[in-house]
Design a protein around this motif. Structure first.
Motif, PDB file in Angstrom:
ATOM      1  N   LYS A 134      59.211  53.949   3.614  1.00 52.09           N
ATOM      2  CA  LYS A 134      57.815  54.210   3.957  1.00 52.09           C
ATOM      3  C   LYS A 134      57.621  54.222   5.469  1.00 52.09           C
ATOM      4  CE  LYS A 134      55.502  52.658  -0.263  1.00 52.09           C
ATOM      5  NZ  LYS A 134      54.598  51.651  -0.879  1.00 52.09           N
ATOM      6  N   GLU A 135      58.306  53.317   6.160  1.00 54.85           N
ATOM      7  CA  GLU A 135      58.212  53.292   7.621  1.00 54.85           C
ATOM      8  C   GLU A 135      58.828  54.551   8.225  1.00 54.85           C
ATOM      9  OE1 GLU A 135      56.663  51.201   9.699  1.00 54.85           O
ATOM     10  OE2 GLU A 135      55.853  50.278   7.880  1.00 54.85           O
TER      11      GLU A 135
ATOM     12  N   LYS B 159      56.419  57.373   7.770  1.00 52.55           N
ATOM     13  CA  LYS B 159      55.315  57.255   8.739  1.00 52.55           C
ATOM     14  C   LYS B 159      55.728  57.807  10.099  1.00 52.55           C
ATOM     15  CE  LYS B 159      52.675  53.270   7.019  1.00 52.55           C
ATOM     16  NZ  LYS B 159      52.309  51.858   7.296  1.00 52.55           N
TER      17      LYS B 159
ATOM     18  N   ASP C 117      55.943  61.520   9.865  1.00 55.88           N
ATOM     19  CA  ASP C 117      54.579  62.051   9.762  1.00 55.88           C
ATOM     20  C   ASP C 117      53.934  62.178  11.135  1.00 55.88           C
ATOM     21  OD1 ASP C 117      54.626  62.401   7.078  1.00 55.88           O
ATOM     22  OD2 ASP C 117      53.589  60.538   6.583  1.00 55.88           O
ATOM     23  N   LYS C 118      54.141  61.157  11.977  1.00 54.72           N
ATOM     24  CA  LYS C 118      53.565  61.185  13.327  1.00 54.72           C
ATOM     25  C   LYS C 118      54.159  62.335  14.129  1.00 54.72           C
ATOM     26  CE  LYS C 118      52.519  56.230  13.660  1.00 54.72           C
ATOM     27  NZ  LYS C 118      52.900  54.946  14.300  1.00 54.72           N
TER      28      LYS C 118
ATOM     29  N   SER D 184      52.206  63.577   2.020  1.00 60.66           N
ATOM     30  CA  SER D 184      52.303  63.881   3.445  1.00 60.66           C
ATOM     31  C   SER D 184      52.817  65.301   3.672  1.00 60.66           C
ATOM     32  CB  SER D 184      53.207  62.868   4.145  1.00 60.66           C
ATOM     33  OG  SER D 184      54.431  62.737   3.466  1.00 60.66           O
TER      34      SER D 184
END
Length: 404
Positions: free
Chosen positions: A179-180, A183, A186-187, A270
């Protein structure tokens, strides 16, 4: 039945149920799709089993007699895999595996396997791995079959349980790490989308295997992987497209499917940011598929889940070259004509007429009606651009088919 000359395909049986919420017709449709999923994953369906039930048996999914029938067939025909159309609980999967003595998969597991095969980029692989871990976590207990020969509680409270809890902790930690990682990616992708400037964004959406990637290749002259299998495309592809002298960004997204596993919807939300941030959606539909109206409903449902149902949308009915209405025989003269007998012209007079000029009928493969498609997309993109940049509209004259 999907035929294949490949003798190395894994032999499998399919299992489904007929309930008050899922009649025989619906059950057959789902099993047809499950067979296509099996073929996509590299399997060959040898036989289907269905049973009428009020609700699935909480222990074995099927009733005692039917599960014994499946077990006999598997044993007599050297079947390696049994695939169930609905998601099985960990207890059901464990109990069924004991009885059938073969690999047992459910629809979710099968789709996850296909996604794992098709994931090409690091991002897609990370999303699939996250979905697999979330699917695996509640089922770890069933993985420890080597402990089940020890009856009673002796030996089951100590090292065995400790090993299971250790594995659970490892999987939970893996989920947190994935999940990290998502993220972080995604950024990065958000920055990339921001760097594209203020160009109009158009996204291809639709059910899996409706021809989105083929249309993408034709319009953008790119080389996106496309074939007649489910989930041929997992990674979002974005291309700059110019119709006449009007540029815009066109993205191809992962296809949707009925009974899409919750884990995948969450993991791939996402990826669908391209849809969320699009100015215009091109909803591609395989009109040659007998259940295309249900496919439309499934896509609308997922668009609602990602808060994109109200976006401007053009319905693109693809594969008109493959559309064949069911013929009425001489014996059927007294039978009332149904949707299955409609011609394309008759379909256009149904609810599709209310869609107006936002309903297009094309063949991306044979490039039929593509000029009408380009003209309509140009008009819509131009209007969005004029609204966003009112002083630049003189740069984009009315569409000239000879210059497209």
């Amino acid at each position: 039945m999907i035929e294949s000359k490949n003798i190395s395909l894994e032999r499998a049986v399919l299992v489904g149920i007929v309930t008050k919420d899922q009649d025989e017709v619906k059950s057959k449709e789902y099993l047809d799709e499950l067979e296509f999923l099996t073929f996509t994953a590299g399997g060959e369906v040898v036989k289907r089993f269905t049973q009428k039930m009020e609700m699935p048996n909480p222990k074995t999914f099927l009733g005692t007699g039917k599960i014994e029938e499946v077990e006999r067939f598997i044993k007599e025909n050297n079947i390696g895999t049994a695939i169930f159309d609905d998601e099985l609980s960990s207890a059901q999967e464990r109990n069924i595996s004991k009885i059938l003595n073969c690999k047992v998969l459910d629809r979710t597991n099968l789709i996850l396997d296909i996604f794992a095969q098709r994931a090409q980029t690091s991002y897609a692989r990370t999303q699939v791995e996250l979905a697999q871990c979330e699917y695996l976590l509640p089922r770890l207990r069933g993985m420890w079959t080597h402990l089940e020969r020890q009856k009673g509680g002796i030996g089951m409270r100590g090292p065995g349980e400790t090993e299971i809890e250790t594995d659970r902790r490892i999987v939970r930690e893996k989920i947190t790490l994935l999940k990290e990682k998502i993220k972080t990616i995604d950024k990065q992708m958000s920055v990339q989308r921001g760097n594209r400037g203020a160009m109009v964004r158009v996204a291809l959406v639709g059910y899996t295997n409706v021809g989105k990637s083929t249309l993408m290749n034709v319009i953008s002259k790119s080389d996106v992987f496309a074939e007649n299998k489910l989930f041929a495309t997992l990674d979002t592809t974005v291309r700059k497209v110019v119709i006449q002298n009007l540029p815009f960004l066109l993205s191809d997204t992962v296809g949707f499917i009925r009974k899409l596993p919750t884990q995948l919807v969450e993991s791939f939300k996402s990826t669908l940011d391209e849809v969320r941030e699009a100015d215009l959606l091109l909803h591609v539909v395989d009109i040659s598929h007998p259940n295309f109206e249900e496919h439309i409903d499934s896509v609308h449902k997922i668009l609602g889940e990602i808060k994109s149902a109200d976006k401007p949308t053009i319905m693109v009915f693809n594969k008109i070259d493959a559309y064949k209405p069911e013929p009425l025989s001489d014996d059927d003269l007294e039978t009332e004509r149904s949707k299955m007998h409609y011609s394309l012209e008759e379909w256009k007079k149904t609810w599709m007429s209310k869609v107006g000029n936002n309903a297009l009928f094309i063949s991306a493969l044979n490039k039929e009606n593509l000029e009408d498609f380009k003209k309509r997309v140009y008009e819509e993109v131009r209007q969005i651009h004029i609204t966003r940049f009112p002083y630049n509209h003189f740069l984009y004259p009315d569409y000239d088919v000879n210059q497209a």
